[in-house]
Design a protein around this motif. Structure first.
Motif, PDB file in Angstrom:
ATOM      1  N   LEU A   9       0.779  -1.128   0.308  1.00  0.00           N
ATOM      2  CA  LEU A   9      -0.032   0.108   0.030  1.00  0.00           C
ATOM      3  C   LEU A   9       0.742   1.215   0.057  1.00  0.00           C
ATOM      4  O   LEU A   9       0.675   2.140  -0.924  1.00  0.00           O
ATOM      5  CB  LEU A   9      -0.933  -0.087   1.390  1.00  0.00           C
ATOM      6  N   LEU A  10       2.032   1.308   0.699  1.00  0.00           N
ATOM      7  CA  LEU A  10       2.882   2.299   0.791  1.00  0.00           C
ATOM      8  C   LEU A  10       3.435   2.575  -0.168  1.00  0.00           C
ATOM      9  O   LEU A  10       3.752   3.611  -0.799  1.00  0.00           O
ATOM     10  CB  LEU A  10       3.828   1.949   1.892  1.00  0.00           C
ATOM     11  N   VAL A  14       3.574   5.742  -2.648  1.00  0.00           N
ATOM     12  CA  VAL A  14       4.779   6.318  -2.874  1.00  0.00           C
ATOM     13  C   VAL A  14       5.186   6.594  -4.302  1.00  0.00           C
ATOM     14  O   VAL A  14       5.944   7.901  -4.852  1.00  0.00           O
ATOM     15  CB  VAL A  14       5.914   5.899  -1.981  1.00  0.00           C
ATOM     16  N   VAL A  15       5.044   5.735  -5.121  1.00  0.00           N
ATOM     17  CA  VAL A  15       5.527   5.731  -6.412  1.00  0.00           C
ATOM     18  C   VAL A  15       4.807   6.725  -7.283  1.00  0.00           C
ATOM     19  O   VAL A  15       5.818   7.554  -7.967  1.00  0.00           O
ATOM     20  CB  VAL A  15       4.988   4.320  -7.286  1.00  0.00           C
ATOM     21  N   ILE A  22      10.016  13.319  -9.586  1.00  0.00           N
ATOM     22  CA  ILE A  22      10.872  13.447 -10.767  1.00  0.00           C
ATOM     23  C   ILE A  22      10.489  14.552 -12.051  1.00  0.00           C
ATOM     24  O   ILE A  22      11.426  15.053 -12.492  1.00  0.00           O
ATOM     25  CB  ILE A  22      10.995  12.222 -11.290  1.00  0.00           C
ATOM     26  N   GLY A  23       9.181  14.382 -12.213  1.00  0.00           N
ATOM     27  CA  GLY A  23       8.647  15.047 -13.047  1.00  0.00           C
ATOM     28  C   GLY A  23       8.971  16.945 -13.065  1.00  0.00           C
ATOM     29  O   GLY A  23       9.624  17.720 -13.766  1.00  0.00           O
ATOM     30  N   ALA A  24       8.807  17.284 -11.677  1.00  0.00           N
ATOM     31  CA  ALA A  24       9.228  18.528 -11.063  1.00  0.00           C
ATOM     32  C   ALA A  24      10.582  18.779 -11.361  1.00  0.00           C
ATOM     33  O   ALA A  24      11.062  19.971 -11.769  1.00  0.00           O
ATOM     34  CB  ALA A  24       8.624  18.648  -9.848  1.00  0.00           C
TER      35      ALA A  24
END
Ligand SMILES: [Zn+2]
Length: 91
Positions: A9-10, A14-15, A22-24
């Motif tokens: 779930l975590l 988190v992904v 990463i996009g930012a």
């Protein structure tokens, strides 16, 4: 088993967060590189030559050219070329 589910779930949570980060970061990097690339350049049109009359640097393309004794001289204007011709005496 419950621990594994919690971990999964975590992981699922988190992904996407990492992807956003990463996009930012990629966007910031692109911005940074883009700014660096669009930095104003001193001259667009080729090599720079010094006007021997007024000392101004002129680009090869926009310069007024005069060939004297096999040597090409570059002037910022017709005026400077004329002045140089006068100081050189006969041309
Ligand atoms: Zn000049």
């Amino acid at each position: 088993m419950l621990r594994l589910l919690a971990f999964l779930l975590l992981f699922i949570l988190v992904v996407p967060l990492i992807r956003v980060l990463i996009g930012a970061a990629a966007r910031a990097l692109t911005d940074f590189l883009g700014k660096g690339g669009s930095r104003p350049r001193p001259e667009i049109g080729g090599k720079l030559h010094r006007d021997p009359v007024c000392g101004v640097y002129v680009s090869e393309q926009s310069a007024v050219k005069r060939v004297k004794g096999g040597e090409t001289l570059y002037f910022c204007s017709e005026d400077c070329a004329r002045k140089h011709g006068q100081t050189m005496g006969n041309s």
